[in-house]
Structure formats: structure tokens, C-alpha cells
Design an enzyme around this catalytic site. Sequence first.
Site, short mmCIF file in Angstrom:
data_model
loop_
_atom_site.label_atom_id
_atom_site.label_comp_id
_atom_site.label_asym_id
_atom_site.label_seq_id
_atom_site.Cartn_x
_atom_site.Cartn_y
_atom_site.Cartn_z
N ASP A 1 0.88 -1.15 0.00
CA ASP A 1 0.00 0.00 0.00
C ASP A 1 0.92 1.21 0.00
OD1 ASP A 1 -2.41 1.63 0.55
OD2 ASP A 1 -1.45 1.92 2.49
N ASP B 1 -1.41 -0.32 6.15
CA ASP B 1 -1.53 0.47 7.38
C ASP B 1 -2.96 0.61 7.85
OD1 ASP B 1 -2.38 3.76 6.80
OD2 ASP B 1 -2.14 2.36 5.14
N ASP C 1 -0.07 5.06 0.74
CA ASP C 1 -0.30 6.12 1.71
C ASP C 1 -0.37 5.59 3.13
OD1 ASP C 1 -0.72 8.26 -0.32
OD2 ASP C 1 -2.37 6.94 -0.90
#
Length: 232
Positions: A12, A171, A14
Amino acid sequence: MSTLGTTAVVFDLDGTLVDSEPNYFEASRRTLAAYGVTGFTWADQEKSVGISTRETVALWRERYGLRAPVEELLAEKNRHYVELARAGTAVYPEMRKFVELLAGEGVPMAVASGSALRAIDAILAGTGLDAYLRTVVSSDEVARGKPAPDVFLEAARRLGAAPAACVVLEDAAPGAAAAHAAGMRCIAIPYVPAQADAPEFATAELLLRGGQQEFTAEATYDWLARTAERGR
């Protein structure tokens, strides 16, 4: 073949590779202010962590009663975001080390993100990560964003890797759910540590409850090597 065998790694972007949330917050604040919505807070921003930009602006229309079309809001937010991203986006130092370590071992890697392709490309180019991460998938290119598995499955397809051979670094809870739905292992590094108890993170094979402060390139590589050895 690397010491990780057939393992491929899907990142991922961001909040995982880069700390882009401050830029997203400011882009959101500027966009909403232009449509008469003031008082947008960091707590409001945290509600959208892990979901695509398109889905975020669609939620804005409901939450704030905006009449502007999704496409208009999306274009405005992306315009502000790309401007901010080009001015500066911070890569987590241990993540950069991890990417370089994997690249040195010849491990296939991809980025799978809910951001627009233009925004992803701006960040990767601006941080120099584009030298290592050449396979990029935006949720705009697939039918459904996270928590659906589409973006991760498309990344695996482009890498020529079986989903079961892929390890996702995420995240956010929707991303962890998407990795699980794709049949991929997940290393979860919660951007908001207070959300570490979210049920989606319980599906991760490795949960670093302290977030980026707990992540190190060497320890994570060693974990991957051990799991690859057990899978042989």
C-alpha cells in the site's frame, strides 16, 4: 531466485510507504473549504484512512450535503493533493531500506493504492521510489476499491505471481481486509495505533501494533525469510 523463494511483495502507498496523510488532510481541507465546508479536522481525516479517494469524496457528498458531482470533487481534491505531493512527501526511512533490500534480492514488488494513478506517480517520482517500484495499480483501474481484493489481485496478475505467494504491507483496516480476501498474507502496520484492535487487523499474519515506530527493514525481511523457508 532470492532467499525469499517465490514471494512477491505488494505495498500500500499512503501511510505505509510514505507519510502522505498530512498532504491528504490539507488537500481535503482546501477542497471542502472551496465548497463552503469549514472546520474539517484531523479526526475527520482519520475516518477515511484506507479507503479510496473516490469513495472519500462520495462520502463527503452525503456527510456535508454537497451538490457537486463526485468527478468534480475528485478532480479538485487530486489537483490540490498532487500539488502538495510534488512539494514534498516523506518516505518512512525503514520502508525505503526495506524496498532497497528487496530490490537487491530481486524480489518482485508492486504498489496497490486507493489513490489516483497521477497522485501515485507523483509520489513515487518525487521520492525516487519509482526506481524500484515500477508495477503500480490504482483502485481507479479496477472495479472495486479496498476492502474488496481487486487492486491486490490485479497487482499479483501484473507481477505474474500467485496470490498465495504475495505478502501485502498495509496500514489500514480496509487494506488488511482486502489482503485477506485476496488470499494473501499481510503485514499490518497501523497508521493509527489506536485502531490496532480492529477485527480486520486480526487476519494479518504479522501485526506491528506500534505502527511505523515498530517496523524495521531487517526484522521484517527476516520474518519473510522464515515464513518462506517454512513454505518450502
